[in-house]
Design a protein around this motif. Structure first.
Motif, PDB file in Angstrom:
ATOM      1  N   ALA A  91      34.882  34.140  42.356  1.00  0.00           N
ATOM      2  CA  ALA A  91      34.934  35.601  42.333  1.00  0.00           C
ATOM      3  C   ALA A  91      36.160  36.116  43.067  1.00  0.00           C
ATOM      4  O   ALA A  91      36.797  37.092  42.649  1.00  0.00           O
ATOM      5  N   ASN A  92      36.520  35.454  44.163  1.00  0.00           N
ATOM      6  CA  ASN A  92      37.706  35.856  44.914  1.00  0.00           C
ATOM      7  C   ASN A  92      38.972  35.727  44.081  1.00  0.00           C
ATOM      8  O   ASN A  92      39.903  36.530  44.227  1.00  0.00           O
ATOM      9  N   CYS A  93      39.009  34.713  43.233  1.00  0.00           N
ATOM     10  CA  CYS A  93      40.179  34.548  42.367  1.00  0.00           C
ATOM     11  C   CYS A  93      40.357  35.762  41.460  1.00  0.00           C
ATOM     12  O   CYS A  93      41.478  36.269  41.272  1.00  0.00           O
ATOM     13  N   TYR A  94      39.263  36.261  40.902  1.00  0.00           N
ATOM     14  CA  TYR A  94      39.333  37.459  40.059  1.00  0.00           C
ATOM     15  C   TYR A  94      39.623  38.709  40.894  1.00  0.00           C
ATOM     16  O   TYR A  94      40.353  39.607  40.458  1.00  0.00           O
ATOM     17  N   HIS A  95      39.037  38.758  42.087  1.00  0.00           N
ATOM     18  CA  HIS A  95      39.223  39.948  42.922  1.00  0.00           C
ATOM     19  C   HIS A  95      40.685  40.110  43.352  1.00  0.00           C
ATOM     20  O   HIS A  95      41.231  41.215  43.319  1.00  0.00           O
ATOM     21  N   TRP A  96      41.287  39.017  43.761  1.00  0.00           N
ATOM     22  CA  TRP A  96      42.655  39.072  44.292  1.00  0.00           C
ATOM     23  C   TRP A  96      43.719  38.715  43.263  1.00  0.00           C
ATOM     24  O   TRP A  96      44.908  38.905  43.508  1.00  0.00           O
ATOM     25  N   GLY A  97      43.299  38.145  42.137  1.00  0.00           N
ATOM     26  CA  GLY A  97      44.276  37.723  41.137  1.00  0.00           C
ATOM     27  C   GLY A  97      44.921  36.399  41.468  1.00  0.00           C
ATOM     28  O   GLY A  97      46.095  36.164  41.158  1.00  0.00           O
ATOM     29  N   TYR A  98      44.167  35.500  42.106  1.00  0.00           N
ATOM     30  CA  TYR A  98      44.685  34.172  42.434  1.00  0.00           C
ATOM     31  C   TYR A  98      44.591  33.259  41.210  1.00  0.00           C
ATOM     32  O   TYR A  98      43.509  32.876  40.777  1.00  0.00           O
ATOM     33  N   GLY A  99      45.733  32.914  40.641  1.00  0.00           N
ATOM     34  CA  GLY A  99      45.746  31.988  39.511  1.00  0.00           C
ATOM     35  C   GLY A  99      45.242  32.576  38.213  1.00  0.00           C
ATOM     36  O   GLY A  99      45.099  31.850  37.217  1.00  0.00           O
ATOM     37  N   THR A 100      44.950  33.855  38.197  1.00  0.00           N
ATOM     38  CA  THR A 100      44.452  34.517  36.991  1.00  0.00           C
ATOM     39  C   THR A 100      44.745  36.007  37.094  1.00  0.00           C
ATOM     40  O   THR A 100      45.201  36.485  38.143  1.00  0.00           O
ATOM     41  N   ARG A 101      44.489  36.739  36.029  1.00  0.00           N
ATOM     42  CA  ARG A 101      44.682  38.183  36.081  1.00  0.00           C
ATOM     43  C   ARG A 101      43.565  38.822  36.895  1.00  0.00           C
ATOM     44  O   ARG A 101      42.389  38.488  36.733  1.00  0.00           O
ATOM     45  N   LYS A 102      43.945  39.725  37.772  1.00  0.00           N
ATOM     46  CA  LYS A 102      42.946  40.408  38.600  1.00  0.00           C
ATOM     47  C   LYS A 102      41.965  41.159  37.708  1.00  0.00           C
ATOM     48  O   LYS A 102      42.355  41.850  36.766  1.00  0.00           O
ATOM     49  N   SER A 103      40.665  41.009  38.032  1.00  0.00           N
ATOM     50  CA  SER A 103      39.637  41.688  37.236  1.00  0.00           C
ATOM     51  C   SER A 103      38.452  42.024  38.118  1.00  0.00           C
ATOM     52  O   SER A 103      37.636  41.152  38.440  1.00  0.00           O
ATOM     53  N   TYR A 104      38.349  43.286  38.496  1.00  0.00           N
ATOM     54  CA  TYR A 104      37.198  43.713  39.286  1.00  0.00           C
ATOM     55  C   TYR A 104      35.904  43.586  38.483  1.00  0.00           C
ATOM     56  O   TYR A 104      34.848  43.255  39.032  1.00  0.00           O
ATOM     57  N   LYS A 105      35.995  43.832  37.180  1.00  0.00           N
ATOM     58  CA  LYS A 105      34.792  43.786  36.343  1.00  0.00           C
ATOM     59  C   LYS A 105      34.211  42.376  36.264  1.00  0.00           C
ATOM     60  O   LYS A 105      32.990  42.209  36.114  1.00  0.00           O
ATOM     61  N   LYS A 106      35.054  41.363  36.372  1.00  0.00           N
ATOM     62  CA  LYS A 106      34.554  39.993  36.350  1.00  0.00           C
ATOM     63  C   LYS A 106      34.120  39.536  37.741  1.00  0.00           C
ATOM     64  O   LYS A 106      33.185  38.736  37.878  1.00  0.00           O
ATOM     65  N   ALA A 107      34.780  40.044  38.757  1.00  0.00           N
ATOM     66  CA  ALA A 107      34.462  39.612  40.126  1.00  0.00           C
ATOM     67  C   ALA A 107      33.168  40.225  40.631  1.00  0.00           C
ATOM     68  O   ALA A 107      32.352  39.534  41.260  1.00  0.00           O
ATOM     69  N   PHE A 108      32.950  41.506  40.347  1.00  0.00           N
ATOM     70  CA  PHE A 108      31.819  42.208  40.958  1.00  0.00           C
ATOM     71  C   PHE A 108      30.461  41.588  40.646  1.00  0.00           C
ATOM     72  O   PHE A 108      29.660  41.375  41.572  1.00  0.00           O
ATOM     73  N   PRO A 109      30.123  41.306  39.387  1.00  0.00           N
ATOM     74  CA  PRO A 109      28.776  40.762  39.132  1.00  0.00           C
ATOM     75  C   PRO A 109      28.525  39.432  39.835  1.00  0.00           C
ATOM     76  O   PRO A 109      27.388  39.124  40.196  1.00  0.00           O
ATOM     77  N   ILE A 110      29.573  38.654  40.052  1.00  0.00           N
ATOM     78  CA  ILE A 110      29.407  37.384  40.766  1.00  0.00           C
ATOM     79  C   ILE A 110      29.122  37.655  42.238  1.00  0.00           C
ATOM     80  O   ILE A 110      28.195  37.076  42.826  1.00  0.00           O
ATOM     81  N   PHE A 111      29.914  38.550  42.836  1.00  0.00           N
ATOM     82  CA  PHE A 111      29.677  38.917  44.237  1.00  0.00           C
ATOM     83  C   PHE A 111      28.260  39.474  44.413  1.00  0.00           C
ATOM     84  O   PHE A 111      27.552  39.114  45.357  1.00  0.00           O
ATOM     85  N   LYS A 112      27.859  40.347  43.508  1.00  0.00           N
ATOM     86  CA  LYS A 112      26.549  40.995  43.640  1.00  0.00           C
ATOM     87  C   LYS A 112      25.416  39.978  43.490  1.00  0.00           C
ATOM     88  O   LYS A 112      24.427  40.014  44.237  1.00  0.00           O
ATOM     89  N   GLN A 113      25.546  39.087  42.533  1.00  0.00           N
ATOM     90  CA  GLN A 113      24.529  38.059  42.355  1.00  0.00           C
ATOM     91  C   GLN A 113      24.398  37.220  43.622  1.00  0.00           C
ATOM     92  O   GLN A 113      23.283  36.938  44.087  1.00  0.00           O
ATOM     93  N   LEU A 114      25.524  36.835  44.193  1.00  0.00           N
ATOM     94  CA  LEU A 114      25.504  36.020  45.417  1.00  0.00           C
ATOM     95  C   LEU A 114      24.877  36.784  46.579  1.00  0.00           C
ATOM     96  O   LEU A 114      24.071  36.235  47.334  1.00  0.00           O
TER      97      LEU A 114
END
Length: 261
Positions: free
Chosen positions: A10-33
């Motif tokens: 999720a951090n990779c999506y949140h910060w754009g590490y190695g991929t395009r930044k995507s809050y929409k992809k990061a948030f559901p993972i953070f929330k589930q955790l």
């Protein structure tokens, strides 16, 4: 191990590490955790709700997730609760409440909290303007790489001064919070020099490890249902609080001792 891996993902999506930044992809993972009890994700979920990252802002949800992090001693969650009180986000603006949360965050090592306290001293938000104490707080944060503190030192013309040896006894003595005592529905509460709250109970001071005292002092009642207007910063419990002197606190303790014997 799996949850840690998902958190990093999720951090990779949140910060754009190695991929395009995507809050929409990061948030559901953070929330589930976070909902599954992984405390480290609570800060991020709160941040998304507080700042409306890819969604509408929801200050009540932000505070609820930060509170979960606080119970796990997450310094970042303490700091963000301070920000919410400092800015009046979903609560009545309350600088003293913000300072309480910033001090807890600083105690737990969040360098940004030192910057925020320094800002209060620089601007006279918690008393008279005190640039020297502000610079000490900024220096403590700047030594840990906090960029806002480094910029503040440049603004104050002190950016060449800071190093670890600058944090001296004078700073510690002058910047420590003073003792305060309160009566809340007949119970004695003390805020000690460390900035932590304690409840006097059964003949001894007991630490407010879950920040329940701090919540009540600032008008938050977690026992209220989620949709109650009294659950978030404006409870009538504020009317039950009376600040007292140290002498009155000692008299209260003496009376309790006398009654017990």
């Amino acid at each position: 191990m799996i949850k840690k891996g998902l958190f990093n993902y999720a951090n990779c999506y949140h910060w754009g590490y190695g991929t395009r930044k995507s809050y929409k992809k990061a948030f559901p993972i953070f929330k589930q955790l976070a909902d599954e009890g992984y405390e480290g994700a609570c800060f991020y979920v709160g941040l998304y709700y507080q700042n409306g990252l890819g969604m509408a802002k929801d200050y009540e949800q932000a505070r609820r997730y930060y509170r979960r992090g606080v119970l796990a001693d997450d310094a970042y969650c303490f700091n963000q609760l301070g920000v919410m009180y400092a800015k009046g986000q979903g609560v009545k603006k309350d600088i003293n409440a913000a300072l309480d949360y910033y001090q807890e965050a600083a105690r737990l090592g969040d360098c940004l909290a030192y910057t925020n306290i320094g800002w209060f001293y620089e601007n006279g938000d918690i008393g008279e303007v005190n640039i020297e104490i502000a610079k000490k707080y900024y220096k403590t944060a700047a030594e840990q790489g906090e960029e806002n503190a480094q910029e503040a030192l440049k603004r104050l013309g002190a950016d060449e001064e800071y190093n670890a040896s600058q944090t001296d006894e004078h700073f510690r003595a002058e910047s420590q919070p003073k003792k305060k005592y309160y009566l809340i529905n007949g119970s004695l509460v003390g805020k000690m020099e460390s900035g932590r709250y304690y409840l006097y109970q059964d003949g001894e001071w007991k630490a407010d490890d879950k920040c329940e005292i701090m919540d009540r002092l600032h008008g938050y009642d977690p026992s209220e249902p989620p949709d109650s207007p009294y659950s978030f910063g404006n409870s009538s419990i504020m009317n039950e609080i009376r600040e007292i002197s140290e002498e009155e606190a000692q008299e209260f303790i003496q009376k309790k001792y006398s009654d017990a014997t």
